[in-house]
Design a protein around this motif. Structure first.
Motif, short mmCIF file in Angstrom:
data_model
loop_
_atom_site.label_atom_id
_atom_site.label_comp_id
_atom_site.label_asym_id
_atom_site.label_seq_id
_atom_site.Cartn_x
_atom_site.Cartn_y
_atom_site.Cartn_z
N THR A 1 0.84 -1.20 0.00
CA THR A 1 0.00 0.00 0.00
C THR A 1 0.88 1.25 0.00
O THR A 1 2.08 1.19 0.31
N GLU A 2 0.24 2.38 -0.29
CA GLU A 2 0.91 3.69 -0.24
C GLU A 2 1.49 3.96 1.15
O GLU A 2 2.50 4.64 1.31
N ALA A 3 0.79 3.43 2.17
CA ALA A 3 1.20 3.71 3.56
C ALA A 3 2.63 3.25 3.82
O ALA A 3 3.35 3.86 4.62
N VAL A 4 3.06 2.20 3.14
CA VAL A 4 4.43 1.69 3.36
C VAL A 4 5.44 2.74 2.90
O VAL A 4 6.36 3.14 3.64
N ALA A 5 5.25 3.24 1.67
CA ALA A 5 6.17 4.24 1.12
C ALA A 5 6.15 5.51 1.98
O ALA A 5 7.19 6.13 2.23
N GLU A 6 4.95 5.87 2.45
CA GLU A 6 4.82 7.09 3.26
C GLU A 6 5.58 6.97 4.58
O GLU A 6 6.28 7.90 4.99
N LEU A 7 5.44 5.83 5.23
CA LEU A 7 6.14 5.67 6.52
C LEU A 7 7.66 5.59 6.31
O LEU A 7 8.43 6.16 7.10
N LEU A 8 8.08 4.92 5.25
CA LEU A 8 9.51 4.86 4.94
C LEU A 8 10.07 6.28 4.72
O LEU A 8 11.15 6.62 5.21
N ALA A 9 9.29 7.11 4.02
CA ALA A 9 9.74 8.48 3.76
C ALA A 9 9.79 9.29 5.05
O ALA A 9 10.72 10.06 5.29
N TRP A 10 8.78 9.09 5.90
CA TRP A 10 8.74 9.79 7.19
C TRP A 10 9.98 9.43 8.03
O TRP A 10 10.62 10.30 8.62
N GLU A 11 10.32 8.15 8.03
CA GLU A 11 11.48 7.69 8.81
C GLU A 11 12.79 8.27 8.26
O GLU A 11 13.69 8.65 9.02
N ALA A 12 12.86 8.34 6.93
CA ALA A 12 14.08 8.88 6.32
C ALA A 12 14.23 10.37 6.66
O ALA A 12 15.32 10.84 7.02
#
Ligand code: SAM
Ligand code: TMP
Ligand code: ZN
Length: 408
Positions: free
Chosen positions: A265-276
């Motif tokens: 889902t989009e949520a995976v990419a969003e959380l990865l970006a938030w962590e970065a």
């Protein structure tokens, strides 16, 4: 030079960023007179410079933590009962709608989640090594296997029950250092379109809130979307969804599927970006976290010492596993905190691990309110503060130490 250890996920080098000192088992409440028998270890965490998994530097043998007398009862919080009831409903209407579906829960404890699944007549199995809590789940009509989940257990379950549509674990996967065996087991037990869902305290919240008391013997791993994604990839699995959830001070619910079976889902990419963006995997971020922890320790001890000098009564609220880290790291002795109130029968009449603060029944708090309550169960703050209007009305004040030391 800081200490290093070998990563339990990828064999890389784990570099230490915080040392919380010599600590007892967090759930080993001491029988008065048996203070000399305690087990201690060095509680420290580091980050793997290859896969970024944050983990304990020293591992405690599992049989010392999870056994017949393990005292933690999941159903002690009304908010958690609702949380797991809603999740069970969600599984029943999404993943468990095929023909004769099957769900396996690791660490089902007293059956807080599987109860609703059993009541709905859906095939279920709880795998729970701690005997007395497993018995409570069985008494609710849940099928329970008193065992540690690992590869051999998974193979045996598959042989007898067939593949699982859902494998679920709440506040359990982060407790298990032998992840290699767990994930091998998961890939063998999961059906082709099955999901492995787990929720655990989130490193992003721990760092943001300086909730250092999430670090204790039972919490071996501190997950992020990035480290879980890497861990999944190494084991033929894929991270396909993430959901931030508010319980226990901030957690993430991760969904893994067999590699290629589901679209992330989009949520995976969003959380990865938030962590970065937050630089969550940078050593410097974790060093700042360690500096914030040191400040909390100084402020908390200064406050408690001042209150003692003023002759004020301070009582602890909730003999959490987390409180073992706080009391032992900060040096909170029974002359600073008179007793800890807790609703769990197996903790009452005992002494807190390491510092030996008496744990007493809730009634003793309610019958004679102290001037201050030190909220060790801060993750249940809304539930507790709503219920304790009487304490506030009697002039009582709450002391909290996450995200910083404050009185309210
Ligand atoms: N799922 C419940 C919840 O969220 O409230 C219980 C969480 S409790 C903190 C962790 C549980 O994991 C304990 O009941 C413990 O006995 C269990 N556990 C530890 N190692 C396990 C393993 N290898 N397989 C299954 N359960 C395990
Ligand atoms: P936990 O933070 O690991 O869930 O542990 C919470 C502890 O606090 C557990 O020992 C039960 C206790 N407790 C109370 O004494 N009163 C309460 O109202 C709640 C919610 C928990
Ligand atoms: Zn690693």
């Amino acid at each position: 030079m800081s200490a290093t250890s070998q990563c339990r996920i990828c064999d890389g080098t784990v570099k230490e960023f915080i040392d919380l000192g010599r600590q007892p088992l967090s759930d080993a409440f001491v029988v008065p007179g048996e203070e000399k028998k305690e087990f201690f270890f060095r509680l420290a965490t580091g980050i793997c410079d290859t896969c970024t998994m944050v983990q304990l530097m020293e591992e405690v043998p599992r049989d010392l933590m999870f056994h017949e007398a393990y005292p933690y009862l999941s159903s002690g919080s009304a908010v958690m009962r609702t949380h797991f009831g809603e999740l069970a409903k969600r599984f029943l209407t999404t993943e468990l709608t095929g023909e004769d579906p099957f769900i396996v829960e690791l660490g089902c404890n007293d059956g807080i989640m599987l109860k609703a699944v059993a009541e709905a007549g859906v095939r279920q199995l709880g795998v729970e090594p701690s005997g007395s809590v497993a018995d409570l789940a069985a008494a609710k009509g849940i099928r329970v296997r008193k065992d540690f989940f690992e590869e051999a257990t998974a193979i045996d379950i598959r042989e007898h029950d067939g593949p699982a549509d859902v494998i679920y674990a709440a506040n359990t996967l982060c407790h298990i250092p032998y992840m290699d065996s767990i994930l091998k087991g998961v890939t063998q037990l999961l059906g082709p379109n099955g999901v492995f869902v787990f929720e655990d305290p989130y490193l992003g919240d721990i760092v943001e809130r300086t909730s250092f008391d999430q670090i204790y013997d039972e919490h071996f791993f501190f997950f992020t979307a990035r480290s879980v994604q890497e861990m999944a990839q190494r084991n033929g699995l894929e991270l396909v969804d993430v959901e931030r959830i508010p319980v226990h001070g901030g957690e993430v619910r991760y969904t893994l599927a067999l590699a290629g079976a589901r679209k992330p889902t989009e949520a995976v990419a969003e959380l990865l970006a938030w962590e970065a963006e937050r630089k969550l995997a940078d050593y410097a971020t974790l060093e700042r976290f360690a500096a914030n922890v040191k400040k909390i320790k100084e402020d908390l001890i200064a406050l408690l010492t001042k209150l003692r000098a003023e002759g004020k009564r301070v009582v602890g609220y909730g003999a959490t596993a987390k409180s073992a880290t706080v009391t032992n790291f900060c040096g909170i002795t029974p002359d600073l905190v008179e007793f800890i109130s807790d609703t769990t029968p197996a903790k009452q009449g005992r002494l807190s691990p390491g510092q030996h603060i008496p744990v007493r029944e809730y009634r003793e708090f309610a019958d004679d309110h102290p001037e201050y309550a030190l909220l060790f169960a801060w993750n249940h703050a809304d539930e507790i503060m709503n219920a304790e209007q009487g304490f506030r009305d009697s002039g009582g004040q709450w002391i909290r130490y996450v995200p910083n030391v404050h009185v309210s």
